[in-house]
Design a protein around this motif. Sequence first.
Motif, PDB file in Angstrom:
ATOM      1  N   LEU A 160      30.658  33.098  49.243  1.00 50.08           N
ATOM      2  CA  LEU A 160      31.582  32.607  48.220  1.00 50.08           C
ATOM      3  C   LEU A 160      32.270  33.766  47.511  1.00 50.08           C
ATOM      4  CD1 LEU A 160      32.798  30.272  46.674  1.00 50.08           C
ATOM      5  CD2 LEU A 160      30.818  30.307  45.147  1.00 50.08           C
ATOM      6  N   ALA A 161      31.517  34.812  47.190  1.00 52.25           N
ATOM      7  CA  ALA A 161      32.091  35.961  46.499  1.00 52.25           C
ATOM      8  C   ALA A 161      33.171  36.633  47.348  1.00 52.25           C
ATOM      9  CB  ALA A 161      30.993  36.956  46.142  1.00 52.25           C
ATOM     10  N   LEU A 162      32.905  36.813  48.641  1.00 48.31           N
ATOM     11  CA  LEU A 162      33.890  37.424  49.533  1.00 48.31           C
ATOM     12  C   LEU A 162      35.148  36.564  49.648  1.00 48.31           C
ATOM     13  CD1 LEU A 162      31.749  38.900  52.455  1.00 48.31           C
ATOM     14  CD2 LEU A 162      33.349  40.161  50.990  1.00 48.31           C
ATOM     15  N   TRP A 163      34.944  35.263  49.759  1.00 50.38           N
ATOM     16  CA  TRP A 163      36.098  34.366  49.857  1.00 50.38           C
ATOM     17  C   TRP A 163      36.953  34.432  48.589  1.00 50.38           C
ATOM     18  CZ3 TRP A 163      36.874  29.328  47.464  1.00 50.38           C
ATOM     19  CH2 TRP A 163      38.053  28.716  47.898  1.00 50.38           C
ATOM     20  N   ILE A 164      36.303  34.415  47.429  1.00 56.51           N
ATOM     21  CA  ILE A 164      37.047  34.526  46.166  1.00 56.51           C
ATOM     22  C   ILE A 164      37.802  35.850  46.104  1.00 56.51           C
ATOM     23  CG2 ILE A 164      36.798  34.758  43.664  1.00 56.51           C
ATOM     24  CD1 ILE A 164      34.459  32.799  43.825  1.00 56.51           C
ATOM     25  N   TYR A 165      37.134  36.926  46.497  1.00 54.68           N
ATOM     26  CA  TYR A 165      37.767  38.243  46.418  1.00 54.68           C
ATOM     27  C   TYR A 165      38.956  38.349  47.375  1.00 54.68           C
ATOM     28  CZ  TYR A 165      38.325  43.291  46.274  1.00 54.68           C
ATOM     29  OH  TYR A 165      38.849  44.548  46.124  1.00 54.68           O
ATOM     30  N   LEU A 166      38.789  37.868  48.606  1.00 51.42           N
ATOM     31  CA  LEU A 166      39.873  37.942  49.585  1.00 51.42           C
ATOM     32  C   LEU A 166      41.027  37.020  49.229  1.00 51.42           C
ATOM     33  CD1 LEU A 166      37.784  38.047  52.896  1.00 51.42           C
ATOM     34  CD2 LEU A 166      38.982  39.942  51.794  1.00 51.42           C
ATOM     35  N   THR A 167      40.731  35.929  48.524  1.00 50.43           N
ATOM     36  CA  THR A 167      41.763  34.959  48.168  1.00 50.43           C
ATOM     37  C   THR A 167      42.512  35.349  46.901  1.00 50.43           C
ATOM     38  OG1 THR A 167      40.470  33.168  49.169  1.00 50.43           O
ATOM     39  CG2 THR A 167      42.219  32.530  47.641  1.00 50.43           C
ATOM     40  N   ALA A 168      41.761  35.730  45.871  1.00 56.80           N
ATOM     41  CA  ALA A 168      42.373  35.957  44.559  1.00 56.80           C
ATOM     42  C   ALA A 168      42.249  37.385  44.049  1.00 56.80           C
ATOM     43  CB  ALA A 168      41.757  35.000  43.537  1.00 56.80           C
ATOM     44  N   GLY A 169      41.374  38.179  44.680  1.00 57.46           N
ATOM     45  CA  GLY A 169      41.142  39.522  44.171  1.00 57.46           C
ATOM     46  C   GLY A 169      40.344  39.491  42.878  1.00 57.46           C
ATOM     47  N   SER A 170      40.032  40.662  42.359  1.00 51.75           N
ATOM     48  CA  SER A 170      39.298  40.739  41.089  1.00 51.75           C
ATOM     49  C   SER A 170      39.450  42.133  40.504  1.00 51.75           C
ATOM     50  CB  SER A 170      37.809  40.417  41.296  1.00 51.75           C
ATOM     51  OG  SER A 170      37.088  40.584  40.089  1.00 51.75           O
ATOM     52  N   ALA A 171      40.275  42.237  39.475  1.00 47.08           N
ATOM     53  CA  ALA A 171      40.512  43.539  38.844  1.00 47.08           C
ATOM     54  C   ALA A 171      39.235  44.074  38.203  1.00 47.08           C
ATOM     55  CB  ALA A 171      41.613  43.410  37.797  1.00 47.08           C
ATOM     56  N   SER A 172      38.446  43.199  37.586  1.00 46.29           N
ATOM     57  CA  SER A 172      37.216  43.654  36.926  1.00 46.29           C
ATOM     58  C   SER A 172      36.182  44.122  37.948  1.00 46.29           C
ATOM     59  CB  SER A 172      36.637  42.542  36.053  1.00 46.29           C
ATOM     60  OG  SER A 172      36.391  41.379  36.824  1.00 46.29           O
ATOM     61  N   PHE A 173      36.110  43.445  39.085  1.00 46.15           N
ATOM     62  CA  PHE A 173      35.186  43.865  40.141  1.00 46.15           C
ATOM     63  C   PHE A 173      35.608  45.210  40.708  1.00 46.15           C
ATOM     64  CE2 PHE A 173      33.873  43.802  44.676  1.00 46.15           C
ATOM     65  CZ  PHE A 173      32.507  43.766  44.490  1.00 46.15           C
ATOM     66  N   ASP A 174      36.914  45.402  40.919  1.00 51.97           N
ATOM     67  CA  ASP A 174      37.414  46.687  41.414  1.00 51.97           C
ATOM     68  C   ASP A 174      37.139  47.808  40.410  1.00 51.97           C
ATOM     69  OD1 ASP A 174      38.374  45.565  43.751  1.00 51.97           O
ATOM     70  OD2 ASP A 174      40.385  45.207  42.946  1.00 51.97           O
ATOM     71  N   ALA A 175      37.327  47.508  39.123  1.00 51.25           N
ATOM     72  CA  ALA A 175      37.072  48.513  38.097  1.00 51.25           C
ATOM     73  C   ALA A 175      35.600  48.893  38.065  1.00 51.25           C
ATOM     74  CB  ALA A 175      37.518  47.990  36.730  1.00 51.25           C
ATOM     75  N   SER A 176      34.715  47.905  38.238  1.00 53.75           N
ATOM     76  CA  SER A 176      33.279  48.190  38.272  1.00 53.75           C
ATOM     77  C   SER A 176      32.922  49.094  39.449  1.00 53.75           C
ATOM     78  CB  SER A 176      32.502  46.867  38.353  1.00 53.75           C
ATOM     79  OG  SER A 176      31.122  47.096  38.483  1.00 53.75           O
ATOM     80  N   ASN A 177      33.510  48.816  40.599  1.00 59.39           N
ATOM     81  CA  ASN A 177      33.249  49.660  41.771  1.00 59.39           C
ATOM     82  C   ASN A 177      33.762  51.074  41.568  1.00 59.39           C
ATOM     83  OD1 ASN A 177      31.885  47.797  43.338  1.00 59.39           O
ATOM     84  ND2 ASN A 177      33.739  47.015  44.313  1.00 59.39           N
ATOM     85  N   GLN A 178      34.914  51.214  40.952  1.00 60.91           N
ATOM     86  CA  GLN A 178      35.464  52.548  40.694  1.00 60.91           C
ATOM     87  C   GLN A 178      34.576  53.339  39.736  1.00 60.91           C
ATOM     88  OE1 GLN A 178      39.457  51.880  39.297  1.00 60.91           O
ATOM     89  NE2 GLN A 178      40.197  51.164  41.308  1.00 60.91           N
ATOM     90  N   THR A 179      34.037  52.649  38.738  1.00 66.67           N
ATOM     91  CA  THR A 179      33.136  53.312  37.790  1.00 66.67           C
ATOM     92  C   THR A 179      31.882  53.807  38.493  1.00 66.67           C
ATOM     93  OG1 THR A 179      33.933  51.902  35.993  1.00 66.67           O
ATOM     94  CG2 THR A 179      31.830  53.010  35.665  1.00 66.67           C
ATOM     95  N   ARG A 180      31.344  52.995  39.400  1.00 67.34           N
ATOM     96  CA  ARG A 180      30.151  53.391  40.153  1.00 67.34           C
ATOM     97  C   ARG A 180      30.443  54.584  41.051  1.00 67.34           C
ATOM     98  NH1 ARG A 180      26.104  49.036  40.684  1.00 67.34           N
ATOM     99  NH2 ARG A 180      26.684  47.383  39.251  1.00 67.34           N
ATOM    100  N   HIS A 181      31.571  54.561  41.726  1.00 67.50           N
ATOM    101  CA  HIS A 181      31.914  55.680  42.605  1.00 67.50           C
ATOM    102  C   HIS A 181      32.106  56.964  41.807  1.00 67.50           C
ATOM    103  CE1 HIS A 181      33.509  52.596  45.743  1.00 67.50           C
ATOM    104  NE2 HIS A 181      32.228  52.882  45.940  1.00 67.50           N
ATOM    105  N   ALA A 182      32.721  56.845  40.626  1.00 70.07           N
ATOM    106  CA  ALA A 182      32.944  58.021  39.792  1.00 70.07           C
ATOM    107  C   ALA A 182      31.642  58.610  39.281  1.00 70.07           C
ATOM    108  CB  ALA A 182      33.856  57.662  38.623  1.00 70.07           C
ATOM    109  N   ALA A 183      30.630  57.776  39.095  1.00 70.39           N
ATOM    110  CA  ALA A 183      29.350  58.251  38.564  1.00 70.39           C
ATOM    111  C   ALA A 183      28.538  59.012  39.598  1.00 70.39           C
ATOM    112  CB  ALA A 183      28.541  57.076  38.038  1.00 70.39           C
ATOM    113  N   GLY A 184      28.820  58.801  40.875  1.00 69.90           N
ATOM    114  CA  GLY A 184      28.061  59.487  41.919  1.00 69.90           C
ATOM    115  C   GLY A 184      26.968  58.621  42.512  1.00 69.90           C
TER     116      GLY A 184
END
Length: 267
Positions: free
Chosen positions: A100-124
């Motif tokens: 369900l999460a993948l379908w929602i993301y592929l259909t509508a995207g998620s700016a907050s989810f992308d921002a969370s991933n970017q924060t994690r990548h920046a932290a190492g």
Amino acid sequence: MTTSPITSRLHSIGWCVLVPLVAVAVYLGLGTFAVLLIGEPIVATTVLGMLVVVLVGSMRIQRPRWLAHRPAPRPRPEIPGFGRTVVGCAVLAFLAGQSLALWIYLTAGSASFDASNQTRHAAGAVATLLLTLVAAPAGEEFLFRGLIYPLLRKRVSILVSTLVTAVVFGLVHGSAVQFASTLPLAVLLALVYERTRILWPCVLLHLGFNLAAAVVPAQALGALANPVSAVFLFLAFAGCALGLYRRIAGGTAPGAVQGAGGEPAMQ
């Protein structure tokens, strides 16, 4: 003086709103303070998780009656069979949530989810792994299953406590994608806690879920990212969770006593 059914129900509704609201507000307030103090969101969240473990753990040790609810769980000898059922439900919870999460993301995207991933990548990698595999499973389980759920169970049923805790758990993750992915897990974890009344199985299941989400590539689950697969998997999980709930509720219903062989009998 007896309380009318309507008044009692209103009290229960208020309790279901007040307990999660206060607990999450304190949690988010401490998190905001930690971010301001430390500066790095991932490190601050890790510190917050460990602080929750210490605070709630101390309360559970020093004031166990505050978080205890009746009736007591069934005897331990049934745990192995219960464990196999939980593992099967956990696999379905992961697949249902991810599809369900993948379908929602592929259909509508998620700016907050992308921002969370970017924060994690920046932290190492080290900080992210520490948060994902240690602080988040422990801190969130101590907060939701170790504090909020048992407080709810003092006033309301297993089903209501499970659903309220699961919804709040999903909302705290901050995006529709993460809400969808974590909702089945939260339902399962509440049922596991109700059955065992201990937190380490919940922490291990949570850790396993996070590890699987980190290790299994999205491409491997791409075929499931459609509404048909999501509905089918959610129905399969719902059936598994319902069976688990009936098994738990049958052994922890008010007035239940243990009959011969450890099976529950009703007074």
